[in-house]
Design a protein around this motif. Structure first.
Motif, PDB file in Angstrom:
ATOM      1  N   HIS A  54       0.829  -1.232   0.000  1.00  0.00           N
ATOM      2  CA  HIS A  54       0.000   0.000   0.000  1.00  0.00           C
ATOM      3  C   HIS A  54       0.861   1.280   0.000  1.00  0.00           C
ATOM      4  O   HIS A  54       2.019   1.228  -0.348  1.00  0.00           O
ATOM      5  CB  HIS A  54      -1.009  -0.032   1.155  1.00  0.00           C
ATOM      6  N   GLU A  70      -2.541   0.402   7.848  1.00  0.00           N
ATOM      7  CA  GLU A  70      -1.702  -0.729   7.436  1.00  0.00           C
ATOM      8  C   GLU A  70      -0.470  -0.212   6.675  1.00  0.00           C
ATOM      9  O   GLU A  70       0.644  -0.693   6.900  1.00  0.00           O
ATOM     10  CB  GLU A  70      -2.518  -1.664   6.539  1.00  0.00           C
ATOM     11  N   HIS A 134       2.394  -7.050   4.874  1.00  0.00           N
ATOM     12  CA  HIS A 134       1.005  -6.552   4.967  1.00  0.00           C
ATOM     13  C   HIS A 134       0.446  -6.803   6.370  1.00  0.00           C
ATOM     14  O   HIS A 134       0.998  -7.593   7.134  1.00  0.00           O
ATOM     15  CB  HIS A 134       0.114  -7.272   3.946  1.00  0.00           C
ATOM     16  N   MET A 135      -0.648  -6.102   6.669  1.00  0.00           N
ATOM     17  CA  MET A 135      -1.416  -6.338   7.903  1.00  0.00           C
ATOM     18  C   MET A 135      -2.814  -6.764   7.466  1.00  0.00           C
ATOM     19  O   MET A 135      -3.363  -6.212   6.505  1.00  0.00           O
ATOM     20  CB  MET A 135      -1.531  -5.060   8.758  1.00  0.00           C
TER      21      MET A 135
HETATM   22 ZN   LIG Z   1      -2.477  -5.210   2.571  1.00  0.00          ZN
END
Ligand SMILES: [Zn+2]
Length: 235
Positions: A54, A70, A134-135
């Motif tokens: 992101h 995130e 990632h989260m």
């Molecule tokens: Zn993500």
């Protein structure tokens, strides 16, 4: 009593033995030296691409109890992992170094533009492996635990994912034991062994707090590094 001729013959034999021994020592030393030289040849530096997911207008998942994004946490994890990997002698390339998005400002489809940029960075770096950070987030706040993904049919991706998932399981509470297959673009866009790590759930208040803590981030990144080191040691 020995004759003179016999004495000369014995002396000659001794000299031959001495010369042979000297030759053996010299050749032995040459072989040993070259063996040592070979064993201390430095290994070529391995390159790891660390991809913080992101960024820019795309914040990704948002914390359940705070407004932490995130995109922000992905970058924090990526920077910590970079530092650790560099301390262990790896060359590290980050796809995203700050909170700016990787897409072209003029692109109509920002997501496509951003993913294309990530692919370009991975290809240009000739990465030995790729770790995307990632989260996670889910409708049920009870869902928690780190999960590692790899591309279907990627043997090297599966080996890397297994090594990292097991390392996380050993060190991080609630981390899953088995990695999963998933057709994420980032796992499919290059031939380098690639994994995507969902470090935990921002939709779980307790895990959100842990993922935001510096100590937990460091502990988590050490486990990631351990999994990477184990993968390189075996493969
Ligand atoms: Zn993500």
């Amino acid at each position: 009593m020995f004759s003179k001729g016999h004495k000369f013959f014995v002396l000659k034999k001794r000299w031959v033995a001495v010369i042979l021994l000297a030759l053996l020592i010299v050749f032995g030393c040459v072989i040993c030296t070259s063996a040592i030289k070979t064993s201390i040849q430095p290994k070529p530096t391995r390159c790891i691409v660390i991809d913080a997911g992101h960024g820019g207008i795309d914040g990704g998942a948002i914390g359940e109890t705070t407004d932490v994004t995130e995109a922000y946490l992905n970058l924090q994890f990526a920077l910590k992992l970079k530092k650790l990997c560099e301390e262990y002698g790896f060359k590290v390339v980050l796809t995203r170094k700050d909170m700016k998005g990787l897409y072209s400002l003029f692109a109509k489809n920002k997501k496509k533009s951003e993913m294309q940029k990530r692919k370009e960075i991975i290809e240009k770096s000739a990465a030995d492996l790729v770790v995307s950070i990632h989260m996670n987030s889910f409708g049920l706040s009870t869902a928690r635990g780190a999960q590692v993904y790899y591309a279907p049919e990627s043997e090297s991706g599966k080996k890397l994912a297994t090594s990292v998932q097991v390392a996380l399981h050993d060190e991080i509470e609630y981390a899953k034991l088995t990695p999963k297959e998933e057709e994420f673009y980032l796992l499919l866009c290059s031939s380098a062994p690639s994994i995507l790590v969902e470090c935990g759930f921002l939709s779980n208040p307790e895990e959100e707090q842990l993922l935001s803590s510096q100590d937990y981030q460091t502990k988590f990144c050490y486990a990631l590094l351990y999994g990477i080191l184990k993968y390189f040691a075996i493969n």
